[in-house]
Design an enzyme around this catalytic site. Structure first.
Site, mmCIF file in Angstrom:
data_model
loop_
_atom_site.group_PDB
_atom_site.id
_atom_site.type_symbol
_atom_site.label_atom_id
_atom_site.label_comp_id
_atom_site.label_asym_id
_atom_site.label_seq_id
_atom_site.Cartn_x
_atom_site.Cartn_y
_atom_site.Cartn_z
ATOM 1 N N THR A 97 0.806 -1.222 0.000
ATOM 2 C CA THR A 97 0.000 0.000 0.000
ATOM 3 C C THR A 97 0.841 1.276 0.000
ATOM 4 O O THR A 97 0.437 2.289 -0.546
ATOM 5 C CB THR A 97 -0.969 -0.003 1.193
ATOM 6 O OG1 THR A 97 -1.873 1.100 1.081
ATOM 7 C CG2 THR A 97 -0.233 0.060 2.525
ATOM 8 N N ILE B 97 3.398 -4.071 5.583
ATOM 9 C CA ILE B 97 4.043 -3.841 4.295
ATOM 10 C C ILE B 97 3.068 -4.072 3.141
ATOM 11 O O ILE B 97 3.141 -3.391 2.117
ATOM 12 C CB ILE B 97 5.280 -4.746 4.139
ATOM 13 C CG1 ILE B 97 6.347 -4.362 5.154
ATOM 14 C CG2 ILE B 97 5.844 -4.666 2.722
ATOM 15 C CD1 ILE B 97 7.585 -5.245 5.100
ATOM 16 N N GLU B 98 2.147 -4.998 3.312
ATOM 17 C CA GLU B 98 1.243 -5.351 2.215
ATOM 18 C C GLU B 98 0.029 -4.413 2.158
ATOM 19 O O GLU B 98 0.092 -3.362 1.527
ATOM 20 C CB GLU B 98 0.841 -6.821 2.334
ATOM 21 C CG GLU B 98 2.056 -7.745 2.184
ATOM 22 C CD GLU B 98 1.695 -9.215 2.250
ATOM 23 O OE1 GLU B 98 0.788 -9.652 1.508
ATOM 24 O OE2 GLU B 98 2.317 -9.944 3.052
ATOM 25 N N MET B 99 -1.064 -4.748 2.843
ATOM 26 C CA MET B 99 -2.272 -3.923 2.733
ATOM 27 C C MET B 99 -2.395 -2.903 3.870
ATOM 28 O O MET B 99 -3.134 -1.928 3.761
ATOM 29 C CB MET B 99 -3.502 -4.827 2.634
ATOM 30 C CG MET B 99 -3.437 -5.720 1.386
ATOM 31 S SD MET B 99 -4.709 -6.993 1.270
ATOM 32 C CE MET B 99 -6.088 -6.043 0.650
#
Length: 363
Positions: free
Chosen positions: A122, A164-166
Site C-alpha cells: 500500500t 508492508i502489504e495492505m
C-alpha cells in the site's frame, strides 16, 4: 401305414405368418446390433494407442490426479458468501490507502499473480517473497512459502493486516471500512444470518471464493483418457519430466503444493538463481536448523503463465528455471532439448480461469 402329414390351408397360412414375423425380428435385432457396433466404434480412440503412450498414461495416473470440479452448495447463504468473498477479493478498501486489493498481487486476469519478482504494498514498499498464484491454491497442504497458514481462509487474514502489504492497522479497522458500505451489510446478513460482522467471517468469505478458482487444463483431459489432448512433444516432455525425477516433489493434483523441500539439496540455490538476498525459508518461522532453506514446493499448474519463478522471483525464464531445479534439486544436467520438451509439457498445464471469477466486480 401312417399317412403323410399334409397341413391344412389354415395351418399353412399361420406358419407363413410365423416365418415372416421371425424374419422381421431377426432383421431388427441385426440392425440394433449394427447400431451398437457403430456406437462402440465412435467411442474408441481415433488412432491406435501405442504401448509407450499407454504406459505413460498409467504412470501419470499413479503420480498425478485430475483437478476436481469446484463444488459449491448453492444455498442462499453460500451464494451470498461467495458474492461477498468475490467483492472483498477485488476491494481496495481493505488496504490502508485504498489502493491495494487481493487481486492486485493475485490478479485473476494474469493467472492469479502480478508477474512481479515481489509485490509492492500500500505504501509502495515491496515484500520479501514472490506472490504465489491464488488459482487452485486451496488444494495445497498449507499456504504461503513458509506454510504459516493452514488454509486459504487463514491465509486471507494475513496480507490485510500486514504493515508492508495492505497495511490495515487492526481487525476493527477492516470491519469498520466494510460496514461503512450499506450493500456489504445487507449481503453479510444473508451470508451469516444473525451473526455480528467479524474479521474472521469476512476473510472466510474470501477463502470461500478462492475455493472456486479451479483451472482444468489439457493435462486433465489426458489423465481422463483423452490421448490426443497432449501433443507428441508434450508427451515426450512428460516422459522426461518423470524420468528426470521432477515428480518426486511435483506430484499429486496440483503437481506440487503438498510438501516442504530444501531449495538447494546439491548446491546453494543463490549461486544459480542470482538471488540478491539469501532467504532461510521455513527456518525464519520455526528456528529449527533442519528447516533452513526449506520452502513449500510450488504448484506447477499454470506455471507457464506465472513467471518470475522461485520464492524471490529471481528467474524469469521457465526453461532456465527447469534447468536450475534439475541441477540444485536432483544433481542432473539437463540438455537444452530435454529442458525445452519439459517446458512443452508444462505448457499443457495452463488451464482455464473461471470467467465469472475473473470478471472484475466492485461496489
Amino acid at each position: 401305414m401312417n399317412k403323410k402329414f399334409k397341413p391344412s390351408h389354415q395351418s399353412y397360412i399361420i406358419m407363413k405368418l410365423y416365418f415372416i414375423i421371425a424374419t422381421i425380428i431377426i432383421s431388427l435385432v441385426a440392425c440394433t446390433n449394427q447400431e451398437a457396433i457403430e456406437q462402440k466404434k465412435a467411442e474408441l480412440p481415433k488412432y491406435k494407442v501405442s504401448k509407450e503412450e499407454a504406459k505413460l498414461w498409467l504412470q501419470s495416473n499413479r503420480l498425478f490426479k485430475a483437478l476436481p470440479v469446484a463444488d459449491i452448495d448453492s444455498t442462499e447463504e453460500n451464494t451470498a458468501r461467495l458474492k461477498l468473498g468475490k467483492l472483498l477479493y477485488y476491494d481496495t478498501r481493505l488496504s490502508k490507502n485504498n489502493n491495494i486489493s487481493c487481486n492486485s498481487c493475485h490478479n485473476l486476469n494474469k493467472f492469479g499473480v502480478d508477474n512481479e519478482p515481489t509485490s509492492p504494498g500500500t505504501d509502495g514498499v515491496r515484500g520479501g517473497r514472490n506472490s504465489p498464484t491464488s488459482l487452485n491454491a486451496y488444494l495445497h497442504f498449507v499456504q504461503f512459502w513458509d506454510g504459516r497458514a493452514k488454509d486459504v481462509e487463514a491465509q486471507a487474514q494475513g496480507p490485510i493486516l500486514n504493515p508492508i502489504e495492505m497495511g490495515i492497522a487492526h481487525k476493527g479497522m477492516a470491519i469498520e471500512k466494510v460496514s461503512d458500505v450499506p450493500y456489504y451489510n445487507s449481503l453479510y446478513a444473508k451470508a451469516y444470518p444473525g451473526e455480528k460482522m467479524t474479521y474472521e467471517n469476512l476473510t472466510a468469505s474470501i477463502g470461500y471464493f478462492e475455493r472456486t478458482l479451479v483451472t482444468p487444463s489439457r493435462f486433465d483431459k489426458f489423465l481422463a483418457n483423452d490421448f490426443e489432448a497432449l501433443t507428441i512433444e508434450e508427451k515426450e516432455g512428460l516422459k522426461i519430466f518423470v524420468e528426470t525425477g521432477c515428480q518426486s516433489c511435483h506430484m499429486g493434483v496440483t503437481l506440487g503444493g503438498s510438501m516442504y523441500e530444501k531449495f538447494g539439496k546439491y548446491d546453494d540455490y543463490w549461486k544459480h538463481t542470482g538471488s540478491k538476498k539469501i532467504d532461510a525459508g521455513v527456518y525464519d518461522l520455526t528456528k529449527n536448523e533442519s528447516d533452513r532453506y526449506k520452502f513449500k514446493v510450488p504448484s506447477l499448474r499454470n506455471v507457464a503463465k506465472t513467471q518470475p519463478y522461485f520464492h524471490d522471483g529471481s528467474v524469469s525464464d521457465l526453461k532456465s528455471a527447469v534447468k536450475i531445479m534439475a541441477k540444485v534439486q536432483l544433481n542432473k544436467e539437463l540438455s537444452d532439448k530435454d529442458a525445452t520438451l519439459i517446458v512443452k509439457f508444462l505448457e499443457s498445464l495452463t488451464g482455464e480461469v473461471p470467467k465469472e471469477a475473473a470478471k472484475v466486480e466492485k461496489i
